[in-house]
Write a protein that holds these residues in place. Structure first.
Motif, short mmCIF file in Angstrom:
data_model
loop_
_atom_site.label_atom_id
_atom_site.label_comp_id
_atom_site.label_asym_id
_atom_site.label_seq_id
_atom_site.Cartn_x
_atom_site.Cartn_y
_atom_site.Cartn_z
N GLN A 186 0.95 -1.15 0.07
CA GLN A 186 -0.14 0.14 -0.19
C GLN A 186 0.78 1.35 0.18
N GLY A 187 0.27 2.47 -0.39
CA GLY A 187 0.94 3.57 -0.42
C GLY A 187 0.48 4.28 0.98
N GLY A 188 1.20 5.47 1.35
CA GLY A 188 0.82 6.10 2.39
C GLY A 188 1.89 7.08 2.77
N GLY A 189 2.46 7.72 1.84
CA GLY A 189 3.48 8.80 2.18
C GLY A 189 4.49 8.20 3.21
N ALA A 190 4.80 9.03 3.93
CA ALA A 190 5.88 8.60 5.21
C ALA A 190 5.72 7.55 5.73
N HIS A 191 4.56 6.90 5.90
CA HIS A 191 4.21 5.71 6.40
C HIS A 191 4.48 4.47 5.87
N GLY A 192 4.88 4.68 4.43
CA GLY A 192 5.72 3.89 3.64
C GLY A 192 6.96 3.55 4.56
N ALA A 193 7.54 3.93 5.60
CA ALA A 193 8.78 3.65 6.05
C ALA A 193 8.23 2.40 6.66
N ASN A 216 -2.77 1.57 5.90
CA ASN A 216 -3.84 2.40 6.17
C ASN A 216 -4.94 1.64 6.97
N PRO A 217 -5.25 2.20 8.10
CA PRO A 217 -6.22 1.33 9.02
C PRO A 217 -7.53 1.22 8.64
N ILE A 218 -8.02 0.10 8.70
CA ILE A 218 -9.40 -0.01 8.22
C ILE A 218 -10.57 0.44 9.17
N ARG A 219 -10.35 0.00 10.60
CA ARG A 219 -11.25 0.30 11.60
C ARG A 219 -10.61 1.23 12.34
N ARG A 220 -11.65 1.96 12.94
CA ARG A 220 -11.59 3.21 13.90
C ARG A 220 -12.67 2.98 14.96
N ASP A 221 -12.55 2.74 16.09
CA ASP A 221 -13.78 2.49 17.10
C ASP A 221 -14.23 3.83 17.41
N MET A 276 -10.99 14.78 8.76
CA MET A 276 -10.34 14.46 7.46
C MET A 276 -9.37 13.32 7.45
N ASN A 277 -8.82 13.14 8.64
CA ASN A 277 -7.84 11.91 8.75
C ASN A 277 -8.47 10.56 8.45
N ARG A 278 -9.68 10.44 8.88
CA ARG A 278 -10.55 9.36 8.70
C ARG A 278 -11.00 9.13 7.47
N LEU A 279 -11.46 10.27 6.62
CA LEU A 279 -12.06 10.28 5.40
C LEU A 279 -10.75 9.82 4.51
N ASN A 280 -9.55 10.30 4.80
CA ASN A 280 -8.46 9.85 3.88
C ASN A 280 -8.23 8.52 3.94
N GLU A 281 -8.21 7.99 5.20
CA GLU A 281 -8.07 6.40 5.57
C GLU A 281 -9.04 5.47 4.70
N ILE A 282 -10.33 6.11 4.82
CA ILE A 282 -11.37 5.26 3.81
C ILE A 282 -11.16 5.34 2.54
N THR A 283 -10.85 6.68 2.05
CA THR A 283 -10.45 6.74 0.54
C THR A 283 -9.68 5.96 0.04
N PHE A 284 -8.31 5.81 0.63
CA PHE A 284 -7.34 5.01 0.09
C PHE A 284 -7.22 3.67 0.57
N ASN A 285 -8.51 3.28 1.23
CA ASN A 285 -8.52 1.86 1.35
C ASN A 285 -10.01 1.13 0.44
N ILE A 340 0.41 -8.35 6.55
CA ILE A 340 1.09 -7.75 7.64
C ILE A 340 0.50 -6.38 7.86
N SER A 341 0.04 -6.14 9.01
CA SER A 341 -1.02 -4.60 9.22
C SER A 341 -0.02 -4.10 10.10
N GLY A 342 0.11 -2.55 9.85
CA GLY A 342 0.54 -1.46 10.44
C GLY A 342 -0.42 -0.90 11.47
N ASP A 343 -1.63 -1.57 11.62
CA ASP A 343 -2.62 -1.01 12.55
C ASP A 343 -2.09 -0.51 13.97
N GLN A 344 -1.11 -1.36 14.54
CA GLN A 344 -0.87 -1.17 15.98
C GLN A 344 0.13 0.05 16.04
#
Length: 356
Positions: A29-36, A239-244, A254-263, A297-301
């Motif tokens: 997946q893409g995600g800017g600096a989170h690609g590290a 990009n996290p799928i779920r946020r409680d 805006m943060n959540r909208l970005n995650e939804i868009t890119f998932n 392999i998820s980056g959720d945590q």
């Protein structure tokens, strides 16, 4: 959709070191600096050495990681790929600052990576809502292009027959996904895959304009099933799928909208594949879709606590923090699931992508 049937005989194909026992296809997946984080995952896979890489599909930062890994492998195998990835992210840290995305001095002293939104970044976000990159950046200056030009020899990548690369971009005119393959890749194709339209002008290739591949394929999975012999697809999701927690502030929304868009494209494609696999199994039909095995392999945590603004944070300590998190996640996954490669899926698609 070719629907061709794969051989069930395990084969080690692709970028394979002397210890390689099994082959997988990687979906980054893409995600800017989170690609590290993905850089850390790749580093651990390369260091372990038992997993060969037959193909990589990627968007944006995932595409960058894919191409840099390939070129590095050509220069020095696994060690060369690891060195190339580190050099790339070091250059991102030096040259890739978009301005205003660094933390405050207090955050730096406290080691906080979470919700700091520096004044420079807030100013930039406000400006992007009223002015396009054609207005504020008429010369279309992008420091990432210089990094790519300095570090990647595309003629070498084009000729590397040991690995398949599938780089996604979004066609601005049609709104459809475009997949670029290894043989045709240039700097423009990588820039197109990572072109966020509020930051940079669209990248034109052969008369067509392209934006970030994450909008329509983050990443695209179908090329791995239709074009590759390895049954296993290992998705690195950043990009996290779920946020409680319900977002209520403007920045959180805006943060959540970005995650939804890119998932969105990934979730839609995974759901289609799951439905198709179920239908084929019920009818007793075997082909590349029915035979595919999925892992994740998820980056959720590691990434859940980070805001979208951190995707523009190119500070070296931050990138190293994500790298360490990625290595740990990959090490845990390999330890728990290496034996399952080639045998069964370790990703519960229903639980992660189908059920609310």
């Amino acid at each position: 959709m070719t629907g061709r049937k794969r051989s069930r005989v395990p084969q080690v194909k692709g970028l394979a070191g002397p210890k390689a026992e099994k082959s997988v296809n990687l979906a980054l997946q893409g995600g800017g600096a989170h690609g590290a984080f993905t850089w850390g995952v790749l580093d651990e896979i390369l260091a372990d050495g038992r997993i060969a890489i037959e193909a990589i599909t990627g968007a944006s930062a995932g595409a960058m990681n894919a191409v840099v890994l390939t070129e590095g492998w050509l220069d020095g195998g696994s060690d060369g790929a690891r060195t190339a990835l580190e050099n790339f992210w070091r250059r991102i840290s030096v040259d890739g600052k978009y301005g205003g995305s660094e933390r405050s001095l207090l955050d730096t002293m406290l080691g906080a990576w979470t919700d700091g939104r520096p004044p420079g970044l807030l100013w930039f976000e406000l400006l992007s809502k009223v002015a396009s990159p054609y207005d504020v950046n008429p010369l279309n200056i992008n420091p990432l292009r210089g990094v790519i030009a300095d570090l990647i020899d595309f003629s070498k990548v084009n000729g590397c027959a040991d690995v398949n690369l599938f780089i996604s971009a979004t066609n601005v005119r049609t709104g459809k996904i475009k997949i670029f393959t290894r043989q045709e890749l240039t700097a423009d194709h990588l820039m197109a895959s990572a072109c966020l339209p509020m930051l940079f002008q669209a990248v034109e290739i052969s008369g067509e304009a392209y934006w970030d591949g994450g909008y329509m394929g983050n990443p695209a999975l179908f090329p791995l099933m239709e074009e590759c012999s390895a049954r296993d697809i290992l998705l690195v999701q950043i990009n996290p799928i779920r946020r409680d927690e319900l977002p209520t502030s403007a920045s959180a929304i805006m943060n959540r909208l970005n995650e939804i868009t890119f998932n969105a494209a990934l979730i839609k494609e995974v759901r289609m594949i799951a439905l198709l696999k179920r239908t084929l199994e019920e009818q007793g039909i075997e082909n590349c879709y029915q035979q595919s095995l999925f892992h994740r392999i998820s980056g959720d945590q590691a990434l859940d606590s980070l805001s979208v603004s951190s995707k523009l944070n190119s500070e070296w300590p931050f990138l190293c923090h994500l790298f360490d998190q990625g290595r740990e996640a990959a090490d845990n996954w390999i330890t728990a699931n290496f034996d399952a490669i080639g045998q069964r899926s370790t990703l519960d698609i229903d639980a992660v992508y189908l059920h609310e």
